[in-house]
Design a protein around this motif. Structure first.
Motif, mmCIF file in Angstrom:
data_model
loop_
_atom_site.group_PDB
_atom_site.id
_atom_site.type_symbol
_atom_site.label_atom_id
_atom_site.label_comp_id
_atom_site.label_asym_id
_atom_site.label_seq_id
_atom_site.Cartn_x
_atom_site.Cartn_y
_atom_site.Cartn_z
ATOM 1 N N GLY A 7 0.811 -1.204 0.000
ATOM 2 C CA GLY A 7 0.000 0.000 0.000
ATOM 3 C C GLY A 7 0.848 1.258 0.000
ATOM 4 N N PHE A 8 1.918 1.235 0.785
ATOM 5 C CA PHE A 8 2.801 2.395 0.835
ATOM 6 C C PHE A 8 3.531 2.578 -0.489
ATOM 7 N N ASP A 9 4.025 1.494 -1.043
ATOM 8 C CA ASP A 9 4.751 1.586 -2.312
ATOM 9 C C ASP A 9 3.857 2.147 -3.418
ATOM 10 N N ALA A 10 2.577 1.731 -3.405
ATOM 11 C CA ALA A 10 1.643 2.247 -4.410
ATOM 12 C C ALA A 10 1.427 3.747 -4.219
ATOM 13 N N ALA A 11 1.324 4.192 -2.960
ATOM 14 C CA ALA A 11 1.144 5.614 -2.682
ATOM 15 C C ALA A 11 2.352 6.417 -3.144
ATOM 16 N N VAL A 12 3.550 5.870 -2.928
ATOM 17 C CA VAL A 12 4.775 6.535 -3.382
ATOM 18 C C VAL A 12 4.769 6.674 -4.900
ATOM 19 N N GLN A 13 4.369 5.610 -5.571
ATOM 20 C CA GLN A 13 4.362 5.643 -7.040
ATOM 21 C C GLN A 13 3.381 6.681 -7.571
ATOM 22 N N VAL A 14 2.173 6.745 -6.965
ATOM 23 C CA VAL A 14 1.171 7.725 -7.396
ATOM 24 C C VAL A 14 1.689 9.138 -7.160
ATOM 25 N N ALA B 26 4.107 10.782 1.277
ATOM 26 C CA ALA B 26 3.322 9.911 0.400
ATOM 27 C C ALA B 26 1.941 9.600 0.952
ATOM 28 N N MET B 27 1.798 9.591 2.282
ATOM 29 C CA MET B 27 0.500 9.238 2.867
ATOM 30 C C MET B 27 -0.394 10.453 3.091
ATOM 31 N N ASN B 28 0.065 11.636 2.702
ATOM 32 C CA ASN B 28 -0.783 12.823 2.738
ATOM 33 C C ASN B 28 -1.908 12.627 1.716
ATOM 34 N N PRO B 29 -3.173 12.799 2.111
ATOM 35 C CA PRO B 29 -4.268 12.602 1.143
ATOM 36 C C PRO B 29 -4.080 13.398 -0.147
ATOM 37 N N ALA B 30 -3.481 14.589 -0.048
ATOM 38 C CA ALA B 30 -3.280 15.405 -1.242
ATOM 39 C C ALA B 30 -2.282 14.776 -2.200
#
Length: 676
Positions: A166-173, A232-236
């Protein structure tokens, strides 16, 4: 493992420093570096970093035999934090006062700090290593000290892979958004939102501006990847994968502004939504201003409400006796007699009017009318219209007809129940619809019982109740609830009720129920306040062939809507007409486009700034600049004035009707339904 007297330096202090450092780091987010490296390299680096002669007990060996310390180094040795934008390892600043272990800590800090950030730290275990162990040697108990440490509960999980994925996906986005979304596109979207030119844009403003701020900080960060991980985990940070993010993506990729916004609005808008404002760029403004200067029409853009004294008598089809003296050209050419009328009321409205086509009404009835009163229903609100004109009579014309008059309907302020439901996201295109509307912060609930007893309400929506307002959170004074049958509509009798779930106010009481099927809309009103937890029986609705064939109102319900004040007029009653005229595109010898019929009402005053320029009115050489003129029309509105011509307007191309009482010059009174 190390015994206190078997090393040079204070190992216990080293252990304490490392443990404290890990504990402090653990209060924030933890990451790992070099996730793909061989963990043995961490252990070997640790062993080889000790200065020569500092390992007295194992001076003839090249490695420790301590599995406890080895487990700590392999599992926590490459854990890092991101502090003030910088990556800091678990070894950073450890044992700075000890010459031996400062060397060890510095070597580990240099090795780990050079490894690339990999992912977030998560572990199934709370602790690695053990503080002390004991052994018996030559009859003596020896205490051995070890590296050990614990992490906060937030870093522990049974499924490490899912958490890291989940974290890796957020970083990629986030990384793709930072790389692909341009500052210009972000600025454009913010400008559209601030200009209220983007449907539902306001709810996305914070996300766009926060992402823009993150992108600015990222471009200035000393370590860009560390910044991405830390945020990366900031909703924005997920803006790229949101609906507003698709608009920014399109603009960043060079998609035309109008096309990109249209694509966005298709995703978020209810059916038939029309964006109220045009979208323009600085280049469009410059080109339009060049044309405006060349044609000398800048003064023509200044508009105001038209007065009766502005209108020539030749362009008025009928005028009330009391209004004649205010006409621009007096009463010359008009042949009519003064007459008085009796009162008009709901009793006349309830009678059966004779249906007369508007052409027949204009030709055969209007010339002999002494007075006219229109029944102004709530459903006529979109038909409220104002006549406008230019502030400078000698300025060049803007429109395709040979005069400076135009008109503006009040459709942009319509609050019919159907429009309210559409704005709230409800379905208004089903085969049968039942909608509830009320006027304060109370929490009214709509209940519908189908013929087989199926109960549709907020706890059992059954894919039919799609709007439920004022239940909690934010409140509105334009609340609605809506039940729609898009699929099969069972035949039989339906029971409709309204329950007051939470009474909050004593003003704006009452409610209106609206039903619709086969294009027929009917309203039923309840005028008194509904008590807390009180249930009102609205009525019984009969459906046959998927259409409403009958409606039997409850004892406290009345047919029709609740009267309200609009533009100085009280609706749901007869209102005197002052003037009847065609729309300005049919003044004099003009016959341009669709004809409208205007019934100007006594006392009707539009109290809102009103557009004086519409694109569909513009002459041909201005059509190239339609987008700019759309904005000009919105920015150069006519300011309210008491002396104005406002009333009801009807297009010749749209089927409609209005009921009028007409008193003829001989005193005869007729109740007529004028058919458009």
């Amino acid at each position: 493992m190390i015994k206190g007297d078997d090393t040079v330096g204070d190992f216990q202090q080293f252990v304490t420093d490392v443990t404290t450092r890990l504990s402090t780091m653990s209060k924030g987010e933890l990451y790992v570096v070099g996730d793909g490296l061989d963990r043995d390299s961490l252990w070997l680096t640790f062993l080889e970093s000790f200065p020569p002669g500092t390992n007295l007990r194992f001076r003839e060996r090249s490695e420790y035999d301590c599995s406890t310390c080895r487990g700590f180094v392999k599992n926590f040795g490459n854990v890092v934090e991101i502090h003030d934008g910088q990556v800091r390892t678990v070894w950073s600043g450890v044992s700075a006062s000890d010459p031996v272990f400062s060397v060890v800590a510095a070597a580990m800090d240099e090795f780990v700090g050079a490894l690339p950030l990999s992912t977030i730290f998560r572990s199934r275990e709370a602790q690695y290593g053990t503080k002390t162990t004991r052994t018996l040697r030559d009859g003596q108990v020896e205490v051995w000290h070890h590296l050990y440490g614990r992490v906060e509960k937030r870093h522990r999980t049974e499924d490490v892979g899912v958490a890291r994925g989940g974290f890796d996906a957020a970083v990629q986005v986030f990384q793709r958004g930072l790389a692909e979304l341009t500052q210009h596109a972000l600025d454009t979207v913010v400008d559209l939102i601030d200009d209220n030119a983007l449907y539902r844009g306001t709810e996305h403003r914070r996300a766009v501006t926060e992402f823009r701020s993150l992108q600015n900080r990222w471009t200035q960060a000393a370590d860009g990847r560390a910044f991405v991980f830390a945020n990366a985990m900031n909703p924005a940070a997920r803006l790229r994968n949101t609906v507003i993010g698709t608009l920014v993506q399109d603009l960043s990729a060079g998609v035309d502004l109008e096309q990109a916004v249209r694509s966005f609005e298709v995703k978020v808008a209810p059916q038939n939504y029309q964006r109220p404002k045009a979208l323009i760029t600085p280049a469009m403004v410059k080109a339009a201003m060049k044309t405006i200067d060349e044609l000398g029409i800048e003064e023509s853009l200044q508009r105001r409400f038209a007065r009766l004294s502005d209108v020539s008598v030749t362009n008025v089809l009928w005028v009330d006796n009391d209004t004649q003296s205010r006409m621009k050209d007096g009463i010359e050419g008009l042949l009519m007699q003064a007459a008085t009328t009796g009162s008009s009321g709901a009793r006349l409205r309830d009678a059966k009017p004779e249906e007369v086509p508007v052409v027949t009404f204009m030709k055969d009835i209007l010339p002999g009318a002494a007075s006219i009163d229109l029944w102004v229903a709530n459903s006529h609100e979109p038909h409220f219209v104002s006549l406008t004109t230019g502030r400078h009579p000698d300025a060049p014309r803007l429109f395709t007809w040979d005069n400076d008059f135009a008109w503006s309907y009040g459709g942009n302020v319509t609050d019919s129940i159907k429009e309210k439901v559409k704005r709230a996201g409800g379905n208004v295109t089903g085969k049968v619809r039942v909608s509830l509307s009320w006027f304060n912060h109370d929490d009214l609930d709509l209940h519908v019982y189908e013929p087989d007893g199926t109960h549709i309400w907020y706890r059992e929506k059954r894919n039919k109740l799609d709007v439920d307002m004022n239940a909690g959170g934010s409140f509105t004074r334009e609340p609605v609830e809506n039940v729609t049958w898009a699929g099969k509509v069972p035949d039989g009798e339906y029971r409709i009720e309204v329950n007051q779930y939470n009474k909050r106010e004593t003003t704006g009481v009452g409610f209106v129920i609206e039903t619709e099927s086969n294009g027929r809309i009917e309203q039923y009103r309840h005028e008194r306040a509904v008590g807390h937890q009180e249930t009102v029986e609205v009525g019984r609705m009969t459906v046959a062939g998927e259409a409403i064939t009958a409606f039997r109102p409850g004892k406290d319900m009345q047919r029709g809507s609740i009267a309200k004040d609009l533009w100085g007029i009280t609706t749901e009653q007869f209102v005197p007409v002052s003037t009847v005229m065609y729309s300005p595109n049919y003044f004099d010898d003009n016959e341009v486009g669709n004809r409208h019929y205007f019934f100007m009402l006594k006392g009707c005053v539009n109290d809102q700034p009103t557009r004086g320029i519409y694109n569909e009115f513009l002459r041909g050489d201005l059509q190239t600049h339609r987008k700019v003129f759309e904005v000009l029309g919105d920015r150069t509105k006519c300011e309210p004035s008491d002396d104005q011509l406002s009333g009801l307007g009807f297009s010749s191309t749209v089927r409609n009707s209005v009921v009028a009482t007409v008193t003829m010059t001989g005193g005869r009174r007729r109740l007529i339904s004028i058919q458009f």
